[in-house]
Design an enzyme around this catalytic site. Structure first.
Site, PDB file in Angstrom:
ATOM      1  N   GLY B  11       0.834  -1.210   0.000  1.00 18.03           N
ATOM      2  CA  GLY B  11       0.000   0.000   0.000  1.00 18.03           C
ATOM      3  C   GLY B  11       0.861   1.249   0.000  1.00 18.03           C
ATOM      4  O   GLY B  11       0.514   2.253   0.635  1.00 18.03           O
ATOM      5  N   GLY B 100      -0.418  -3.151  10.747  1.00 13.80           N
ATOM      6  CA  GLY B 100      -1.337  -2.258  11.464  1.00 13.80           C
ATOM      7  C   GLY B 100      -2.755  -2.572  11.057  1.00 13.80           C
ATOM      8  O   GLY B 100      -3.151  -2.245   9.946  1.00 13.80           O
ATOM      9  N   PRO B 127      -3.213  -2.984  16.595  1.00 13.88           N
ATOM     10  CA  PRO B 127      -4.267  -2.036  16.226  1.00 13.88           C
ATOM     11  C   PRO B 127      -3.779  -0.596  16.384  1.00 13.88           C
ATOM     12  O   PRO B 127      -4.327   0.312  15.790  1.00 13.88           O
ATOM     13  CB  PRO B 127      -5.378  -2.332  17.235  1.00 13.88           C
ATOM     14  N   ASN B 128      -2.762  -0.386  17.191  1.00 13.56           N
ATOM     15  CA  ASN B 128      -2.341   0.969  17.540  1.00 13.56           C
ATOM     16  C   ASN B 128      -0.828   1.006  17.691  1.00 13.56           C
ATOM     17  O   ASN B 128      -0.279   0.291  18.513  1.00 13.56           O
ATOM     18  CB  ASN B 128      -3.017   1.376  18.857  1.00 13.56           C
ATOM     19  N   HIS B 156     -12.770  13.211  18.549  1.00 11.20           N
ATOM     20  CA  HIS B 156     -12.294  12.914  17.196  1.00 11.20           C
ATOM     21  C   HIS B 156     -12.934  13.895  16.224  1.00 11.20           C
ATOM     22  O   HIS B 156     -13.815  14.667  16.588  1.00 11.20           O
ATOM     23  CB  HIS B 156     -12.636  11.473  16.811  1.00 11.20           C
ATOM     24  N   LYS B 160     -16.439  11.337  12.031  1.00 16.69           N
ATOM     25  CA  LYS B 160     -16.271   9.951  12.481  1.00 16.69           C
ATOM     26  C   LYS B 160     -17.645   9.314  12.679  1.00 16.69           C
ATOM     27  O   LYS B 160     -18.566   9.943  13.194  1.00 16.69           O
ATOM     28  CB  LYS B 160     -15.493   9.928  13.801  1.00 16.69           C
ATOM     29  N   GLY B 166     -12.588   3.227  19.008  1.00 10.17           N
ATOM     30  CA  GLY B 166     -11.975   1.949  19.345  1.00 10.17           C
ATOM     31  C   GLY B 166     -10.972   2.082  20.480  1.00 10.17           C
ATOM     32  O   GLY B 166     -10.917   1.229  21.373  1.00 10.17           O
ATOM     33  N   THR B 167     -10.206   3.158  20.481  1.00 10.18           N
ATOM     34  CA  THR B 167      -9.236   3.366  21.560  1.00 10.18           C
ATOM     35  C   THR B 167      -9.935   3.535  22.911  1.00 10.18           C
ATOM     36  O   THR B 167      -9.466   3.014  23.928  1.00 10.18           O
ATOM     37  CB  THR B 167      -8.368   4.614  21.262  1.00 10.18           C
TER      38      THR B 167
END
Lengths: 266, 266, 266, 266
Positions: B11, B100, B127-128, B156, B160, B166-167
């Site tokens: 990517g 990630g 994930p982070n 955020h 969104k 998610g965090t």
């Protein structure tokens, strides 16, 4: 201010009343001339406030106390059930009422304004005497004219019953007046936990936190293109009202009619 | 680290991939050896990242790219639909995956761990990758063991879709593990505006703000007897992940098996 | 606003100029009619800004560009050495200057005001186009009238050369105008680490933090009896100026003479 | 904890001592067995604390008080001049000292550790009993291992004499232990106002604010690539120490030797 302003205090043994007594005794330009407290009647008002005796003995009846002692101003932070009657009593004695209370109806305020004007004196009723909180509200209202994306976060002690706080709702009302009417957020947004996005007021959100150890805090957050603006007020204790009450006592001497809201004196 | 670590990037023309390419090219201990990008195939990876040409031409197929270029590590921030297959492909080539992504199932992670162990290489799925965000979560979990009264506020960008983030949910899970199980707030509290008290998670509340101009922010507030403790992380841009990815590339060289979660490398 | 406002941009290939071009192209009520950039001359202004071609080719000379293209407004964020001359050139062409710069002398501003009035057009010179920053300064100045105990904390990127920032000093000047002159702190206070108490400005203190990852932040903290009031502005990127420039372009059409400071348009 | 822990308190009429008495009386697992206070001797310890009488009359001499009343733990928040002697007296009576003080030398602590071990009891000396403050310091030290760009901002009441605060210096020491040694900021940076960049400690800066209405606050700010991490502790009142003292009383029952620093019990 060559002559001292003569101050009477109701609820002199209550939580706010004791702070008022302290503040009056500490300001050389003010003189405590009467104190009223049902349960503390007969005791010295200084001692009720946790200080040494000041020579003013708390009375049980306001009408009588004002008859016997010439006062310029009455400070009243008593409960909703008696505050209206106390205010009328004060005005009838030609004593300017400085009142901390939220429950007055517009009609009552109008009536009290009429009574003040007849007596040719000033009066002040304020839900909030905190200078910092009032500035926060004024600034938030002004900023919303330019930055319409806004959220309110308020934090109070964890035993508070209602959410949002009265200050948060008052702030939201002021913000809504000048803010472009937009519904913020993504129209398709989804709450995975119901309530996560807070309570909606006129297209923007209010969030209420409840934590032990906190007295009263509020932050108003504005988001714009590449920037954010935050206005935050933290109140640590009840005594934070006293500088405002002090200003109120002095300003009420200089005008006629009933003013509702401390912000009109700023 | 006498020899450079050889890095492949998938990517490479995407938002995160371009940041990865930049980071690899800027670190003298890393060497970009392959880049894959379906729509950018045939172009120089440096140019895809907005830099000057670096001599690595983006390929369209990962399998082929890894056959033709010996890599030590593959960094993959692609979409859920291809990330699992990419990870398997990397391991089959003996290339350590640094991934990630959030969508892996426990079963997939176990399978990938088995494949890594067979190939005797390390792997990392996270994930982070934000060091600051991970520290925030670790600190919040630790503080909750001592101060069980807690609320989470996350902010955020206003487009969104989901709330809470998610965090925030991950943080809440970690907090819940060590926190005394109490239901905070006054049992009789009343929401004048529905949702004002936020979303409930295991007895405490999460509040989600959505404002333009914000990338990602979270504050965890603890309230105790006469005190409050706040842990706040502000993320300003996607590039904030890169120091974590950089550490991941270097650490994955030193162990065997698949690690899930960057926090296990800290 | 039935007709589009015709806008010329200098330094169209520079960091701020590119943002201005983008903003003009994205606003349907504005029309880009000319772009000037010495090193980018001959290239399409849209491409210089990282967008697709817009049909306006950057010229190398402002005077010529304004002769060939009828413009209403010139936006100029170029360097101190040329900005004064550019402003004069614009006014001579009857084009309203909207200028982002700090170095003008009061005498220069007065001269430019005279030229604008002769040409019967408006002009705007502003050191700061950030609406949030200007509100922060206005609110801080107002709060200082009531709460004279104040400190300023500003944070910028860690490679900034001067401390405090220009915005902090401007804020301090505004605060000092309405604040009761007191020297804060304990008269006998002692700095165990020299500089710990910050830089003194008229009896109050300014603290400058320098951290990587930060663009520009400032918090003004007021302390009062039992309370504190904080006004905080966080700027995340250069683009945060554009909403202010956009307002400036539209407002400059409606008045005559040179306005110095964006706050006078709010 | 079937049997109550028997607690003696010195300085029972002092500011901290009264809070200790209150805390002990409110915890059903603790029993107040003795109180010592030179100026309050002969008065009931509950009354000294502003509560109703509790039946424990304050004595004037610690040695005598501990002879006459079997205690498990002595809580001592008295002044430096007597605290060492009090601690020795307690240990000689087999009573575990829980001491809030800062002035002990390493040698004294070693001696007291020896005395505790001889008596086969535990002891605790802590400069800081605030759980939130200790967590803040631990988190700051840990974060500095990953994010070496850091600044400390501390705010105390405006009559405090020394700057920075003891807590700020302690935090700086802990941060310095694990932080990569870098000198932050631009090497050519210039202070337009001397002191604006704060006090330097080992390459990073500490900023001290002094404002009325504040008890004790500290924020540690870390800046990284595209992110910032903030750890903030606000202390509203002296009573914030009590949960830590409470834990200290219970933990000191379970070990032998003198522990210096409450953090070692967390």
């Amino acid at each position: 201010m060559s002559e001292k302003i003569k101050v009477a205090v109701t609820g002199a043994g209550g939580r706010m009343g004791r702070e008022v007594v302290k503040m009056v005794l500490e300001d050389a330009s003010l003189e405590l001339v009467a104190a009223v407290d049902r349960s503390g009647a007969g005791q010295d008002a200084g001692e009720l406030a946790g200080l040494k005796p000041c020579g003013i003995i708390a009375a049980s009846d306001l009408d009588l106390a004002l008859s016997e002692n010439k006062a310029d101003v009455l400070v009243d932070f008593t409960v909703p059930s008696v505050v209206y009657a106390n205010t009328v009593t004060a005005i009838r004695h030609g004593v300017r009422p400085v009142v901390g209370a939220t429950g007055f109806t517009p009609q009552q305020i109008e009536e009290l304004d009429g009574l003040c004007r007849e007596a040719n004196i000033g009066g002040l009723i304020a839900p909030n005497f905190s200078i910092g909180a009032i500035l926060m509200m004024q600034f938030a209202a002004k900023a919303a004219e330019y930055l319409p994306h806004v959220e309110i976060i308020e934090t109070h002690g964890d035993q508070k019953l209602d959410a949002p706080s009265g200050t948060a709702i008052k702030t939201a009302e002021l913000i809504a007046q000048g803010r472009e009417k937009i519904k913020q957020g993504n129209p398709d947004e989804e709450e995975i936990l119901p309530g996560a996005r807070g309570g909606e007021y006129d297209g923007f959100r209010i969030h209420s936190l409840r934590l032990p150890g906190v007295f009263a805090q509020q932050e108003v957050v504005f988001g714009g293109y590449g920037q954010s603006l935050k206005i935050r007020h933290d109140s640590y204790e009840r005594a934070g009202y006293m500088p405002g009450v002090n200003i109120g006592i002095k300003k009420v001497m200089d005008y006629t009619g009933m003013v509702y809201g401390f912000e009109h004196l700023m």
